[in-house]
Design an enzyme around this catalytic site. Sequence first.
Site, PDB file in Angstrom:
ATOM      1  N   GLY A   1       8.013  -2.159  -8.228  1.00 43.44           N
ATOM      2  CA  GLY A   1       7.180  -1.356  -7.324  1.00 43.44           C
ATOM      3  C   GLY A   1       6.245  -0.447  -8.099  1.00 43.44           C
ATOM      4  O   GLY A   1       5.721   0.528  -7.544  1.00 43.44           O
TER       5      GLY A   1
ATOM      6  N   SER B   1       3.295  -3.902 -11.746  1.00 43.43           N
ATOM      7  CA  SER B   1       3.167  -4.672 -12.987  1.00 43.43           C
ATOM      8  C   SER B   1       2.134  -5.783 -12.805  1.00 43.43           C
ATOM      9  O   SER B   1       1.412  -6.136 -13.745  1.00 43.43           O
ATOM     10  CB  SER B   1       4.525  -5.256 -13.398  1.00 43.43           C
TER      11      SER B   1
ATOM     12  N   ASP C   1      -3.446  -0.950  -5.604  1.00 42.19           N
ATOM     13  CA  ASP C   1      -2.952  -1.159  -6.967  1.00 42.19           C
ATOM     14  C   ASP C   1      -4.070  -1.464  -7.970  1.00 42.19           C
ATOM     15  O   ASP C   1      -4.158  -0.803  -9.006  1.00 42.19           O
ATOM     16  CB  ASP C   1      -1.879  -2.259  -6.979  1.00 42.19           C
TER      17      ASP C   1
HETATM   18  C1  GLA Z   1       2.296  -3.153  -2.663  1.00 39.62           C
HETATM   19  C2  GLA Z   1       0.872  -3.629  -2.390  1.00 39.62           C
HETATM   20  C3  GLA Z   1      -0.053  -2.454  -2.068  1.00 39.62           C
HETATM   21  C4  GLA Z   1       0.529  -1.561  -0.980  1.00 39.62           C
HETATM   22  C5  GLA Z   1       1.980  -1.217  -1.296  1.00 39.62           C
HETATM   23  C6  GLA Z   1       2.642  -0.455  -0.175  1.00 39.62           C
HETATM   24  O1  GLA Z   1       2.330  -2.411  -3.828  1.00 39.62           O
HETATM   25  O2  GLA Z   1       0.375  -4.316  -3.510  1.00 39.62           O
HETATM   26  O3  GLA Z   1      -1.329  -2.946  -1.704  1.00 39.62           O
HETATM   27  O4  GLA Z   1       0.388  -2.149   0.278  1.00 39.62           O
HETATM   28  O5  GLA Z   1       2.763  -2.373  -1.574  1.00 39.62           O
HETATM   29  O6  GLA Z   1       2.050   0.773  -0.007  1.00 39.62           O
END
Ligand code: GLA
Length: 398
Positions: free
Chosen positions: A137, A140, A185
């Site tokens: 989470g 990576s 991300d």
């Molecule tokens: C993952 C996804 C992001 C976002 C998060 C939850 O990391 O890649 O785009 O939706 O989950 O906030």
Amino acid sequence: MTLVEQADSSQVEDTATRARDSFHAHFGCPPRWVATAPGRVNLIGEFTDYNDGFVLPIAIERRTAIAAAPNHSHTIVLRSEATGETAIIDSSQPLSPDAQGRWTNYPKGVLAGFLDSGLKPCGLDALICSSVPIGAGLSSSAALEAAMATLLEAASGFKLDPVYKALLCQKAEHAYAGVPCGIMDPFISILARIGQALLLDCRSREPTWLPFADPSVAVLIIDTNVRHKLSGSAYAARRRSCETAAQALGVASLREATIEMLEQGSTSMDDMSVRCARHVIGENDRTLGAAECIRQSNWVEFGRLLDESHASLKHDFAVSCVELDAAVEIAQRIGPEGGVFGCRMTGGGFGGCAVALIETAAQQGIVRDIRANYLDRTGIGATLFLSRPAGGASLVKL
Ligand code: GLA
């Protein structure tokens, strides 16, 4: 090493040096380029990005580095230090995703984005190494994509607009990794600034930079060291529930919905859509509130919002798990009196990490306490580390 684009903490140099040395050992010559990009921790604003809402991540002092040199061919030879595998991508042939979701899909998807944009990077020998925990989470995959995109900019002699580059990475994730993720991300991995948190409006893509370097508080990341399989399918399912909710409420996205609208419209909606909508509406408010707390250094209120966010993710959005709940509860129980302002799960959920805002002076006792109690409750050893807000993807000159 001299940093070309921006100075960063020693983490940039550590991972880059490791990539350079492993490249030399493996390919028998020094690399021409080393590109690095950070993982991230989302402070608050979870599952809001694909609902056109607000997110508030920082890049972390853990990075992925790719060392590379031209190999005078049409192929990109990618060596992964983590798996010991070597993948060969022939860029003169039409590209398609590998079956079984291998790590190679991330760099392949980014290369496809470059080729689709009319850019032709030269053939490369490349070696990847990373200090971002995989599947935790902490993004990576975006770190790998952003590092690859930064390398391919050098290898094609063309620098992309950063927003275009982030969207190219998001598309790679959709088309090659099969994850319908939002924009958070790649945006933070590419745009991140040292010492600042990013409040991103995911509808306008407007970034607001917030100085976040008060030495009296620290961001603590607690890796539960569990990864549940459900994460992929549940992610897509929640996204669909959010879309269903927006449709039922007659809005383009849940960003435009309010609690009053939900109260009025909920009778015609299925339970999961109501719960998802309630989470997203509340989470957008909490994220804007948390940004205000950063501006005012109001850490007690910031922590309260983290706690509230976790409750909403657990009960409404239903993406937590026993181990995340245990880590969060243990941290929350220490409370502001013991130096923990607040704690929540972070990222996609179903395992991975929790994030806490803590008092720097109390860090040792807090880390000891959480580690011992989490082991006691779950039988699993957690990995805990602090991170300051790090800088974004960059090229390192040798
Ligand atoms: C993952 C996804 C992001 C976002 C998060 C939850 O990391 O890649 O785009 O939706 O989950 O906030």
